[in-house]
Design a protein around this motif. Structure first.
Motif, PDB file in Angstrom:
ATOM      1  N   LEU A 251       0.950  -1.557   0.323  1.00 59.74           N
ATOM      2  CA  LEU A 251       0.346   0.180   0.075  1.00 59.74           C
ATOM      3  C   LEU A 251       0.492   1.411  -0.555  1.00 59.74           C
ATOM      4  CD1 LEU A 251      -2.652  -1.271   2.482  1.00 59.74           C
ATOM      5  CD2 LEU A 251      -2.798  -0.928   0.043  1.00 59.74           C
ATOM      6  N   GLU A 252       1.923   0.955  -0.428  1.00 56.88           N
ATOM      7  CA  GLU A 252       3.115   1.980  -0.400  1.00 56.88           C
ATOM      8  C   GLU A 252       2.866   3.703  -0.755  1.00 56.88           C
ATOM      9  OE1 GLU A 252       7.091   0.508  -1.704  1.00 56.88           O
ATOM     10  OE2 GLU A 252       6.269   0.455  -3.160  1.00 56.88           O
ATOM     11  N   SER A 253       2.244   3.803  -2.083  1.00 56.84           N
ATOM     12  CA  SER A 253       2.001   3.961  -2.891  1.00 56.84           C
ATOM     13  C   SER A 253       0.396   5.061  -2.578  1.00 56.84           C
ATOM     14  CB  SER A 253       2.285   4.393  -4.603  1.00 56.84           C
ATOM     15  OG  SER A 253       3.764   4.103  -4.341  1.00 56.84           O
ATOM     16  N   GLU A 254      -0.571   4.407  -2.343  1.00 58.98           N
ATOM     17  CA  GLU A 254      -1.733   4.081  -1.562  1.00 58.98           C
ATOM     18  C   GLU A 254      -1.981   5.581  -1.690  1.00 58.98           C
ATOM     19  OE1 GLU A 254      -4.885   3.244  -2.893  1.00 58.98           O
ATOM     20  OE2 GLU A 254      -5.853   4.873  -2.159  1.00 58.98           O
ATOM     21  N   PRO A 255      -3.051   6.923  -1.552  1.00 60.07           N
ATOM     22  CA  PRO A 255      -2.661   8.035  -1.270  1.00 60.07           C
ATOM     23  C   PRO A 255      -3.433   7.877  -0.215  1.00 60.07           C
ATOM     24  CG  PRO A 255      -3.665   8.421  -3.758  1.00 60.07           C
ATOM     25  CD  PRO A 255      -3.319   6.754  -3.043  1.00 60.07           C
ATOM     26  N   SER A 256      -5.113   7.389   0.206  1.00 62.41           N
ATOM     27  CA  SER A 256      -4.929   7.147   1.230  1.00 62.41           C
ATOM     28  C   SER A 256      -4.623   7.143   2.300  1.00 62.41           C
ATOM     29  CB  SER A 256      -6.343   6.617   1.391  1.00 62.41           C
ATOM     30  OG  SER A 256      -6.641   5.525   0.798  1.00 62.41           O
ATOM     31  N   VAL A 257      -2.844   6.360   2.273  1.00 65.35           N
ATOM     32  CA  VAL A 257      -2.673   5.417   3.756  1.00 65.35           C
ATOM     33  C   VAL A 257      -1.606   6.728   2.942  1.00 65.35           C
ATOM     34  CG1 VAL A 257      -1.343   3.544   3.483  1.00 65.35           C
ATOM     35  CG2 VAL A 257      -3.513   3.120   2.749  1.00 65.35           C
ATOM     36  N   LEU A 258      -0.826   7.704   2.321  1.00 68.15           N
ATOM     37  CA  LEU A 258       0.244   8.697   2.627  1.00 68.15           C
ATOM     38  C   LEU A 258       0.269   9.146   3.970  1.00 68.15           C
ATOM     39  CD1 LEU A 258       0.837   9.345  -0.333  1.00 68.15           C
ATOM     40  CD2 LEU A 258       1.925   8.123   0.134  1.00 68.15           C
TER      41      LEU A 258
END
Ligand SMILES: C[S@@+](CC[C@H](N)C(=O)[O-])C[C@H]1O[C@@H](n2cnc3c(N)ncnc32)[C@H](O)[C@@H]1O
Length: 278
Positions: A251-258
């Motif tokens: 999930l390293e580039s998932e915007p909602s996780v950043l």
């Protein structure tokens, strides 16, 4: 000029051991995970600006890179040099310096690491100067890897440390979320760090673009993993550690996780893809 609070904080010498702490070591393992996938191959020349006592610089030197470390804190430069003197693969250099005014020549590095300076440059103008200096010293096909600390993570860290209810904490968190600015109200460095700026993840990318760089990727370093209550135990065991690293990587580039990640990395190129300057 570096704020005296920042120098006082780092003069306590805690930085050398910080990422050896099991829970915090996720930051190191995930940063190396990204660096090893994206840096040009050794023996490329890397400037580790704000390299502290040299953990990343020495790891990269051991991988065959030519690493120049720059830091404004004399203790950090001394520690980095002392570790380098004992290492099989030494640093190319370790010098005092400031991200806003690098002594390196134009177009002299394949990669610039900014894994720390942007945490402590609290004005847009100072951060722009640091980004621009990084761009200046890069070769035409060079890249910057820069870290920001997330303004949306601190509330969870303070909650988990049980310090959301200490006097001033509520105002501190409000300020982080609203403006990204952090000031230590009473030099309680143990719990409340030092003068800093917390980024919105997308703002970190916009700053790179404003300095003329082309953003290739934005990564969550830890994702929400620092909220796992048993993270320290997992990090001590190599199989469990790789599971944690692999989960974050998914999930390293998932915007909602950043924003839930304590640190965010941006990778930005000097030239836009397919348009290398010559
Ligand atoms: C949290 S430490 C990170 C050290 C190391 N890069 C790491 O990631 O483990 C932040 C570092 O940024 C450095 N720093 C602060 N202000 C800076 C500036 N204006 N230019 C360059 N480095 C700076 C500090 O001295 C410190 O070594």
């Amino acid at each position: 000029m570096i704020d005296t609070d920042i120098i006082d904080f780092y003069n306590r010498g805690l930085e050398q051991e910080r990422l050896k702490d099991a829970r915090r070591s996720i930051e190191y393992h995930r940063t190396m995970d990204v660096l090893q996938r994206f840096l040009p191959p050794p023996p490329a020349t890397i400037l580790d600006v704000g390299g502290g006592p040299g953990l990343y610089a020495l790891t990269l030197a051991a991988l065959g890179y030519q690493v120049h470390l720059i830091d404004p804190v004399p203790l950090h430069v001394e520690q980095a040099q002392a570790s380098s003197d004992l290492a099989e693969h030494r640093l190319a250099s370790a010098r005092l310096g400031d991200a806003r005014d690098l002594s390196q020549a134009d177009a002299s590095a394949d990669a610039v690491l900014l894994l720390g300076p942007l945490y402590h440059l609290t004005t847009v103008a100072d951060r722009h100067q640091a980004w621009s200096e990084a761009r200046r010293v890069l070769r035409p096909d060079g890249m910057v890897v820069a870290a920001g600390a997330s303004r949306y993570y601190t509330i969870w860290e303070m909650l988990s440390k049980g310090i959301l209810n200490v006097p001033g904490a509520e105002e501190t968190v409000q300020q982080h979320i609203a403006t990204g600015q952090h000031r230590n109200p009473g030099r309680d460095f143990e719990r409340l760090w030092t003068t800093a700026y917390f980024h919105d993840p997308h703002e970190l990318a916009s700053e790179a673009v404003a300095a003329g760089l082309a953003v290739r990727a934005l990564f969550a370093v830890e994702g929400p993993a620092k909220l796992l209550p048993d993270l320290a135990d997992r990090m001590r065991d190599s199989v469990s550690r790789e599971q944690v690293v692999a989960a974050i990587r998914r999930l390293e580039s998932e915007p909602s996780v950043l924003g839930l990640s304590s640190h965010i990395l941006v990778i930005a190129d000097k030239a836009p893809a397919g348009k290398e300057e010559r």
